[in-house]
Structures are given as structure tokens and as C-alpha cells.
Design an enzyme around this catalytic site. Structure first.
Site, mmCIF file in Angstrom:
data_model
loop_
_atom_site.group_PDB
_atom_site.id
_atom_site.type_symbol
_atom_site.label_atom_id
_atom_site.label_comp_id
_atom_site.label_asym_id
_atom_site.label_seq_id
_atom_site.Cartn_x
_atom_site.Cartn_y
_atom_site.Cartn_z
ATOM 1 N N HIS A 124 8.622 18.719 23.481
ATOM 2 C CA HIS A 124 7.861 19.799 22.857
ATOM 3 C C HIS A 124 8.381 21.184 23.248
ATOM 4 O O HIS A 124 8.903 21.392 24.339
ATOM 5 C CB HIS A 124 6.384 19.681 23.255
ATOM 6 C CG HIS A 124 6.159 19.764 24.737
ATOM 7 N ND1 HIS A 124 5.973 20.952 25.404
ATOM 8 C CD2 HIS A 124 6.099 18.794 25.680
ATOM 9 C CE1 HIS A 124 5.782 20.723 26.689
ATOM 10 N NE2 HIS A 124 5.858 19.410 26.886
ATOM 11 N N ASP A 125 8.272 22.108 22.309
ATOM 12 C CA ASP A 125 8.588 23.526 22.510
ATOM 13 C C ASP A 125 10.057 23.785 22.788
ATOM 14 O O ASP A 125 10.425 24.862 23.274
ATOM 15 C CB ASP A 125 7.742 24.121 23.642
ATOM 16 C CG ASP A 125 6.252 24.005 23.370
ATOM 17 O OD1 ASP A 125 5.778 24.657 22.429
ATOM 18 O OD2 ASP A 125 5.568 23.240 24.071
ATOM 19 N N GLY A 142 10.528 19.010 27.769
ATOM 20 C CA GLY A 142 9.946 20.111 27.022
ATOM 21 C C GLY A 142 10.561 21.446 27.388
ATOM 22 O O GLY A 142 11.108 21.640 28.468
#
Length: 271
Positions: A124-125, A142
Site C-alpha cells: 500500500h501507498d 508499503g
């Protein structure tokens, strides 16, 4: 959804999904209501597109890929961000790319013309530039940042919040815990800096003169010997000696930027 999309009868396309011209959706795919697929995107079979996911034109997505699912981040359960993928990306079998979280702008972003080979994972991100290649079984934690034209060898693990500079290369079976400077070559467990990504740079047309300047800059910035000046002093010296050399200035900008991880450096005593 456009009338030109070709959708297999076994596929599920939820109401609200937006499919561009010439999209092909193969058998047993599932496309969520907030998904947007660019023109001529092809989903071969058993693909899951979830959440607020936007994928550019000419994507090719293979079986059992899952794109846009909620982050594997226990702090963000129930709050899902977005996933944005550029044009011309290749996503092979079993790839997973997670959406962003509210903690970091809410978005995972992928550039144009990237290739994610079988069973690679993007946490994520993360922010990934253009023309990036992740080989089979690469795992990105992430918040990872990867510059344009970088490549990562198979079965390599990249620690969360690590930055990988443009045109760098990480060898297969590595564990990368620190930031890798642009044009660098790293590998090992734990990964250390070997020098320049000479093979990749030559393939991209770098001249011998251009490589010589980068090689000398790397020698000064990442010395093998102990007792060298601190990094800040090396950076300032290189800024004076290589003023106007665009490639070196890109390395210096990377080194000067804020970072959450240590730098990937040479292993002492190793050439």
C-alpha cells in the site's frame, strides 16, 4: 460501460464500473463498481479489480491477479484508498497490488509501461515510476518509492519505506533494507551497494564518457575504505566537482532528500 467492450458471460462487472473502448474481459473476472479500465485493456481470466482502481489504456492483466484490494495494514481496516495504474502495464499471474491508505495520501500509484511478473506484490501507498520491472516473486512493503527504469530481480524483498532511485537494479534473492541511489547496483542478504548498474545503463545507451563520470562520482560518494569523510561532506565535495553534470546531480538530489531508511552502502573491504 461502453458497447464495444467484450465481456465473457461468466465475468461479473458491477454496475458503475467504467470500461473504455475495446476492453476485453475474460472468463471468471470480477470488476468492482468503482473501477475504471482504459481503452483496449485486456483481462485474460480470473482477474479481480476492486475498490477505487483506475487502470490506463493497453493494460494486459493475467490470471489470478488482484488489484486494488484493501491494504494489508491492520491500522487501516475499513478505510480503503485508491490505486492508479498508468498505460501499457503488464501484470502477470498472481500479482497483487494493494490500494493506498488514508495515512499517506490514500493512493498507490504506478507509472506507465511497467511490468509486474508472476506473483510479485506491491504494498500500500507505494509510488512506482515509468518503465519499472518487478521480476517473479518480488515483494514490496508499503510506502516504497521506485524511480523510472529501475528493475528488481526475482524473489527480492524490499523493506517498507525504502526508496530505489531511477535506473537502479537490485539483484535477485536480495533483502533491501536501505535506500538505493539512482544508477546503483545492489544485491545480497542484507543488500549492499556494488557500484553502478552498468549493464542496464549501457542497454539504455549511456556512453563510456557518461559512465566514467558516474563511476567517479560513486567512488567518491560511497568509498570502500573506512575513515572517509561523513556523507554530508562527500555530497558537498561532489556538488562542487561535478557541477552541471546532470546524472550526478540526480544522485545528489536523492541523497539530500529526506529519508526514513538508511542508505544502501558498500560492504567494507569489498570492491
Amino acid at each position: 460501460m461502453t458497447s464495444s467492450a467484450r465481456i465473457h458471460p461468466s465475468a461479473v462487472v458491477e454496475e458503475g464500473a467504467r470500461l473504455g473502448e475495446g476492453v476485453v474481459v475474460g472468463p471468471f473476472c470480477h470488476i468492482g463498481a468503482e473501477v475504471e479500465l482504459g481503452d483496449r485493456a485486456r483481462l485474460l481470466s480470473h482477474v479481480v479489480l476492486a475498490g477505487r482502481t483506475r487502470i490506463g489504456a493497453d493494460a494486459e492483466i493475467h490470471a489470478f491477479a488482484s488489484l486494488g484490494a484493501a491494504a494489508q495494514d491492520l491500522k487501516s481496516r475499513g478505510r480503503t484508498g485508491a490505486l492508479v495504474i498508468g498505460r501499457g502495464c503488464l501484470v502477470r499471474e498472481g500479482v497483487t497490488i494493494n490500494a493506498g491508505t488514508p495515512a499517506d495520501g490514500g493512493e498507490t500509484r504506478i507509472g506507465d509501461d511497467c511490468a509486474f511478473l508472476a506473483y510479485s506484490h506491491v504494498g500500500h501507498d507505494s509510488r512506482i515510476g515509468d518503465h519499472v520491472v518487478l521480476s517473479n516473486n518480488v515483494l514490496l512493503g508499503g510506502h516504497v518509492r521506485i524511480g523510472d527504469h529501475a528493475a528488481i530481480g526475482g524473489a527480492t524483498v524490499v523493506h517498507q519505506r525504502v526508496r530505489i532511485g531511477a535506473q537502479a537494479f537490485v539483484a535477485g534473492l536480495s533483502g533491501l533494507e536501505g535506500d538505493l541511489a539512482p544508477f546503483g547496483l545492489a544485491g545480497g542478504n542484507r543488500a549492499h551497494l556494488f557500484g553502478l548498474n552498468l549493464v542496464g545503463l549501457r542497454r539504455r545507451g549511456f556512453s563510456d564518457a557518461r559512465l566514467a563520470l558516474l563511476r567517479e562520482a560513486f567512488r567518491r560518494l560511497f568509498p570502500q575504505e573506512t575513515g572517509a569523510e561523513v556523507l554530508a561532506e562527500r555530497i558537498e565535495a561532489a556538488a562542487r566537482d561535478f557541477a552541471g553534470v546532470e546524472d550526478v546531480e540526480a544522485v545528489l538530489a536523492f541523497l539530500r532528500a529526506e529519508r526514513d531508511r538508511p542508505l544502501c552502502a558498500p560492504r567494507p573491504g569489498r570492491g
